[in-house]
Design a protein around this motif. Structure first.
Motif, short mmCIF file in Angstrom:
data_model
loop_
_atom_site.label_atom_id
_atom_site.label_comp_id
_atom_site.label_asym_id
_atom_site.label_seq_id
_atom_site.Cartn_x
_atom_site.Cartn_y
_atom_site.Cartn_z
N GLY A 174 0.82 -1.20 0.00
CA GLY A 174 0.00 0.00 0.00
C GLY A 174 0.86 1.25 0.00
N PRO A 175 0.20 2.41 -0.03
CA PRO A 175 0.93 3.67 -0.19
C PRO A 175 1.76 4.09 1.03
CG PRO A 175 -1.42 4.09 0.03
CD PRO A 175 -1.25 2.60 -0.07
N LEU A 176 1.44 3.59 2.23
CA LEU A 176 2.21 3.95 3.42
C LEU A 176 3.34 2.94 3.63
CD1 LEU A 176 -0.59 5.04 5.91
CD2 LEU A 176 0.86 6.47 4.46
N SER A 177 4.28 2.95 2.70
CA SER A 177 5.41 2.01 2.72
C SER A 177 6.54 2.58 1.88
CB SER A 177 4.97 0.67 2.13
OG SER A 177 4.62 0.84 0.76
N VAL A 178 7.70 1.99 2.00
CA VAL A 178 8.81 2.40 1.14
C VAL A 178 8.45 2.13 -0.32
CG1 VAL A 178 11.24 2.00 0.56
CG2 VAL A 178 10.54 2.11 2.95
N ASP A 179 7.80 1.01 -0.58
CA ASP A 179 7.36 0.71 -1.95
C ASP A 179 6.45 1.83 -2.48
OD1 ASP A 179 8.68 -1.72 -1.84
OD2 ASP A 179 6.87 -2.90 -1.49
N GLY A 180 5.51 2.29 -1.64
CA GLY A 180 4.61 3.35 -2.04
C GLY A 180 5.35 4.65 -2.32
N ILE A 181 6.34 4.95 -1.50
CA ILE A 181 7.14 6.17 -1.70
C ILE A 181 7.92 6.08 -3.01
CG2 ILE A 181 9.11 7.50 -0.81
CD1 ILE A 181 8.07 6.65 2.04
N ILE A 182 8.52 4.92 -3.26
CA ILE A 182 9.27 4.71 -4.50
C ILE A 182 8.35 4.83 -5.70
CG2 ILE A 182 10.54 3.00 -5.87
CD1 ILE A 182 11.73 1.99 -3.18
N CYS A 183 7.17 4.24 -5.60
CA CYS A 183 6.20 4.28 -6.71
C CYS A 183 5.76 5.72 -7.00
CB CYS A 183 5.00 3.41 -6.35
SG CYS A 183 3.86 3.19 -7.70
N ARG A 184 5.51 6.50 -5.95
CA ARG A 184 5.10 7.89 -6.16
C ARG A 184 6.25 8.74 -6.70
NH1 ARG A 184 2.54 6.68 -1.40
NH2 ARG A 184 4.06 7.75 -0.09
N ALA A 185 7.48 8.39 -6.35
CA ALA A 185 8.65 9.17 -6.82
C ALA A 185 8.91 8.95 -8.31
CB ALA A 185 9.88 8.80 -6.01
N ARG A 186 8.45 7.84 -8.85
CA ARG A 186 8.68 7.57 -10.27
C ARG A 186 7.80 8.39 -11.09
NH1 ARG A 186 8.75 1.34 -11.34
NH2 ARG A 186 8.73 0.85 -9.17
#
Length: 186
Positions: A174-186
């Motif tokens: 989900g968005p509250l994760s490092v994965d979510g941060i990386i996804c939003r940064a792309r």
């Protein structure tokens, strides 16, 4: 019939609102926090029994790692790690020891969550197989699914451990994760 429709309408409205409030952020975060609150320290403490203390011994599997992960091989080698073959045994011990440290922390912060959750499922399955076959866990501790007793280590506890991981494999952190941060940064 009007009362039933009215109750159904209230039911649907309530749960639709609840679902909207939870959005994409809640279940991934909840699955990670539930798993971590129950098992993070279990895995870290278990890993600590497998390494030495201080630098650099804290990065090197100790005799305890071999005794816990591959007990029959360690015993045959007289509990001397230098007498244990690198391939596959030392690699298995190294991977198992590091996985206990790294994977639960990656899951908590939501880094490569789907892969991490899948790896943890594999780790738990292997850990369970080792407990049953090499540590000779008794049948009561192994348990059986759909029995009336819910305290078996394998069939009950570890099945519950795996459930939040299955969710994370299928849906991600989900968005509250490092994965979510990386996804939003792309």
């Amino acid at each position: 019939m009007a009362i039933v429709n009215s109750i159904k309408g209230m039911h649907d409205a309530f749960f639709r609102t609840l679902e909207t409030l939870a959005g994409d952020w809640f279940l991934g975060l909840a699955a990670r926090l539930v798993f971590s609150s129950v098992l993070l320290m279990f895995f870290v403490n278990s890993a600590m029994t497998k390494v030495g203390s201080g630098f650099p011994d804290m990065f090197i599997p100790a005799v305890g790692a071999y005794a816990q992960i591959i007990p029959h091989i360690a015993e045959a080698a007289g509990y001397d790690p230098s007498q244990i073959a690198v391939f596959p045994w030392k690699l298995i011990v190294l991977a198992g020891t590091y996985a206990e440290f790294i994977l639960p922390i990656m899951l908590l912060i939501g880094l490569f969550t789907r892969f991490t959750a899948l790896a943890l499922i594999g780790f738990i399955v292997v850990m369970s197989i080792v407990d049953v076959t090499l540590h000779n866990l008794d049948p009561k501790s192994v348990g059986f699914v759909f029995d009336r007793v819910q305290d078996a280590i394998i069939a009950d506890q570890r099945l519950m451990w795996i459930f939040p991981l299955i969710y994370l494999v299928l849906r991600g952190a989900g968005p509250l994760s490092v994965d979510g941060i990386i996804c939003r940064a792309r």
